[in-house]
Scaffold this active site. Structure first.
Site, PDB file in Angstrom:
ATOM      1  N   ASP A 369      -8.109  -8.858   2.017  1.00  0.00           N
ATOM      2  CA  ASP A 369      -8.583  -9.602   1.164  1.00  0.00           C
ATOM      3  C   ASP A 369      -9.823  -8.959   0.477  1.00  0.00           C
ATOM      4  OD1 ASP A 369      -8.411 -12.348  -0.288  1.00  0.00           O
ATOM      5  OD2 ASP A 369     -10.394 -12.513   0.405  1.00  0.00           O
ATOM      6  N   GLU A 398      -6.463  -5.749  -1.962  1.00  0.00           N
ATOM      7  CA  GLU A 398      -6.909  -6.047  -3.150  1.00  0.00           C
ATOM      8  C   GLU A 398      -7.991  -4.941  -3.739  1.00  0.00           C
ATOM      9  OE1 GLU A 398      -6.560 -10.760  -4.072  1.00  0.00           O
ATOM     10  OE2 GLU A 398      -8.093 -10.275  -2.480  1.00  0.00           O
TER      11      GLU A 398
END
Ligand code: CA
Length: 694
Positions: A369, A398
């Site tokens: 994340d 990400e």
């Protein structure tokens, strides 16, 4: 009236429960990232937390500024359980505190630490803080207290021989399915007994029926779809769900709020009170998924914590985060804090945690994340560490560029633009995502599938798996939707308010065809194959459904009883099968790809036509995002492109994908050759031909 004596006691206690922020003193904050501090206090050994050594439990934790440390023992793991014993821990080198206990007397008991800080600059002379063990392997309900555990006792049958079923699979052969554990089984119509639990992921034989035909749900559905990797939203212990509540009282949350990084979340177990149960059930789930041919990817959130009460931060106040000397926290995560991954003991903590999950739980891949908030050195250490455990563990994340304040100079953030500086780390491609359906930040912006010509170039580049930031396609995760933002089907509706169901479905099918026919690693948002929608009781589409409950979030299995949903499901399944059986879609070398691809000029901006060749395999693809059917003479088209001579010279082609169907076998009996080489591509659809090989 409060007596003077009571008042003094209250003041003492107040000091004891001091807000952690009051311990962020600039004298400490400015030291944490210095060379001197790191040389003096970086502890390298791989033995933090508890471990069993012969007949003993040895417990170690790191708290360099503590003046004293006590171990508190409890018989149960509830927040208010009674402290039955306090034991002084011993200070060792490098800021380590240690204690050895006889295992027979302490296993399955619970513990936490009381840390005493003295001579605190500016903020008074003394403070006491109680904290759970950052390296806790097991915890009680809501993760308030750690548990002494013998992990070998939690291994299910078959664990010793448990393996990743796709161990040697190339990354671009994988098909990832992104799922929230609760969403698969929350709908009563799923037929799954362990609703919302780890164990709900492994129930075989569940289905929904219209009385005539049975349609698979849950695990059988996922298997049937043909995915290889199940990416599960966070399942470490997180803070936003009260584990003491029953399933129906429980509030829904995605779980991007880490509390205990090295322990499974209690609300996904059948008993969150007993520290063993969640561990055993998670291992059993992973083992069963493996036996069903599915690898497991864990969504990990090291970039921020639930709040500043995070136990590591309590033991070393302010160390875990990027905080200025003025006490202001960097907040690129928009979750209140940013992890200072560049500090030696934070980096060690992150690396240790990832490796622990890979070893102890046999995790096959990690999805980071807000990876762009971590630094590249940390990611390189993780890569190296994982390679030492097992080859080929998947890493992606990400790589968004966010505003964060690093505490050291010369650190590089793990963003898309720095992907080259890391070995085998893949990143989500917002390029393809937004080119297909329009920006996720602009509700009504249209993408290619809705007739936006401006997206054509980005689509072409992404088809080759080479968005500008990537060096090679295995660095690229291709997707059109995930848990964040509107679902694909809802986004299509929002930016095309006038269109009917049939047209929405056409655009949806075109969108997923582009993903599955691109070089790189495809990722599907769970339920996308059932036209997943997230609508609230007011009839509005929900963008970030993080707290919206099962009604909005669950996969609605009943939709499978409708023919148009069955058709879409079969289309996703067929595309997956086609992709697996088409070698030209699994190229790795950018030079080879550029040579293999030829885009033809179709005369219509919204019609993309290309052929791709690998060895004897030739694939011809036409994407038609126009609102009308187009007719293309492929021979004339490619002959015009002089570079390509005679794609039809003696060759015959068959159709594998059209507006209706997709499969690894031809979907129509038509043979295309020199004499019959005109294809009709329906509005908002695609057509794919492959040559017949003998
Ligand atoms: Ca929890």
């Amino acid at each position: 009236m409060v007596s003077v004596f009571t008042y003094i006691i209250l003041m003492e206690r107040k000091k004891a429960v001091m807000n952690i922020k009051q311990l962020y003193v600039s004298d400490w904050l400015v030291k944490y990232s210095t060379k001197d501090f790191e040389e003096m206090f970086t502890y390298d050994a791989d033995d933090l937390g508890m471990r069993l050594e012969g007949e003993n439990i040895v417990l170690k934790c790191w708290s360099p500024f503590a003046a004293q440390m006590e171990l508190n023992i409890y018989l149960s793991g509830e927040e208010n359980s009674i402290n039955v014993e306090r034991i002084q821990m011993v200070r060792r080198e490098k800021g380590i505190w240690q204690i050895a206990l006889e295992a027979s007397g302490y296993l399955n008991k619970y513990y936490d630490f009381t840390i005493v800080f003295e001579n605190i600059p500016k903020n008074g002379s003394k403070a006491e803080v109680t904290a759970c063990d950052p390296y806790a392997r097991a915890v009680g309900v809501n993760g308030k207290k750690a548990m002494f555990i013998d992990l070998t006792e939690t291994n299910p049958e078959g664990w010793d021989t448990d393996r990743n079923p796709n161990q040697s699979m190339a990354w671009n052969d994988m098909v990832i399915y992104e799922l929230h554990i609760r969403d698969l089984s929350a709908d009563l119509k799923s037929g799954i007994k362990n609703r919302g639990k780890f164990l709900g992921l492994i129930e075989n034989g569940t289905y929904i029926t219209d009385g005539m035909e049975k349609f698979k749900t849950g695990l059988d559905h996922i298997k049937d779809l043909g995915i290889t990797h199940l990416h599960l939203l966070p399942f470490y212990d997180y803070g936003s769900i009260d584990e003491s509540q029953s399933y129906d009282e429980n509030k829904y949350n995605w779980g991007y709020d880490p509390v205990n990084y090295n322990v499974p979340e209690g609300s996904y177990s059948t008993n969150p009170y007993d520290g063993d149960v969640r561990i055993r059930e998670l291992k059993q789930t992973i083992c069963q998924l493996h036996q069903n041919g599915i690898s497991v990817v864990m969504d990990v959130v090291y970039n921020h914590t639930y709040n500043e009460e995070f136990c590591f931060n309590k033991m070393v106040p302010g160390y875990f985060y990027r905080i200025g000397a003025d006490g202001v926290l960097s907040n690129g995560s928009e979750c209140g804090n940013d992890t200072a991954s560049e500090r030696s003991m934070v980096r060690k903590y992150i690396v240790d945690s990832v490796l622990y999950w890979a070893k102890e739980y046999h995790i096959d891949g990690f999805r980071f994340d807000l990876l762009g908030l971590l630094d590249t050195e940390t990611m390189q250490e993780i890569r190296k560490g994982l390679d030492n455990i097992r080859p080929n563990i998947l890493i992606y994340g990400e790589g968004w560029k966010l505003q964060t304040v690093l505490t050291k100079k010369n650190m590089v953030l793990a963003t898309q633009e720095h992907v080259s500086e890391m070995d085998r780390v893949a990143m989500f491609s917002d390029n393809l995502r937004d080119a297909i359906k329009g920006s996720v930040f602009e509700e009504t912006e249209k993408g290619y599938i809705s007739g936006n010509q401006d997206c054509v170039e980005a689509i072409k580049i992404s088809l080759m798996g080479l968005p500008e930031w990537a060096d090679y396609p295995e660095q690229v995760i291709n997707y059109t939707s995930c848990h964040d933002n509107y679902t694909l089907f809802d986004k299509i509706a929002l930016c095309n308010k006038e269109i009917d169901m049939e047209e929405r479905i056409r655009q949806n099918k075109l969108a997923i065809a582009i993903v599955m026919l691109s070089q790189g690693i495809p990722l599907l948002h769970a339920g996308e194959e059932l036209l997943r929608t997230k609508m609230n009781q007011q009839g509005e589409f929900v963008s970030d459904s993080v707290r919206d409950g099962d009604d909005v979030n669950s996969i609605k299995w009943e939709t499978l009883l409708q023919p148009e949903y069955q058709n879409v499901y079969r289309y996703y399944k067929g595309l997956t099968a086609f992709r697996k059986n088409t070698r030209v879609l699994h190229m790795t070398d950018p030079a080879e790809i550029r040579k293999a691809y030829l885009f033809a000029e179709t005369g219509n901006e919204l019609v993309i036509c290309f052929k791709a060749v690998r060895n004897d395999e030739i694939m011809i693809v036409v994407f038609n995002a126009d609102e009308k059917t187009v007719e293309i003479n492929l021979n004339a088209l490619f002959v015009k492109e002089e570079k390509l001579n005679g794609i039809f010279e003696g060759k015959k082609y068959q159709c594998y994908i059209n507006e209706q169907a997709a499969d690894c076998k031809p979907v129509s009996a038509t043979i295309y050759d020199e004499n019959d080489c005109t294809v009709e591509v329906q509005a908002q659809s695609c057509m794919v031909l492959k040559n017949i090989q003998f």
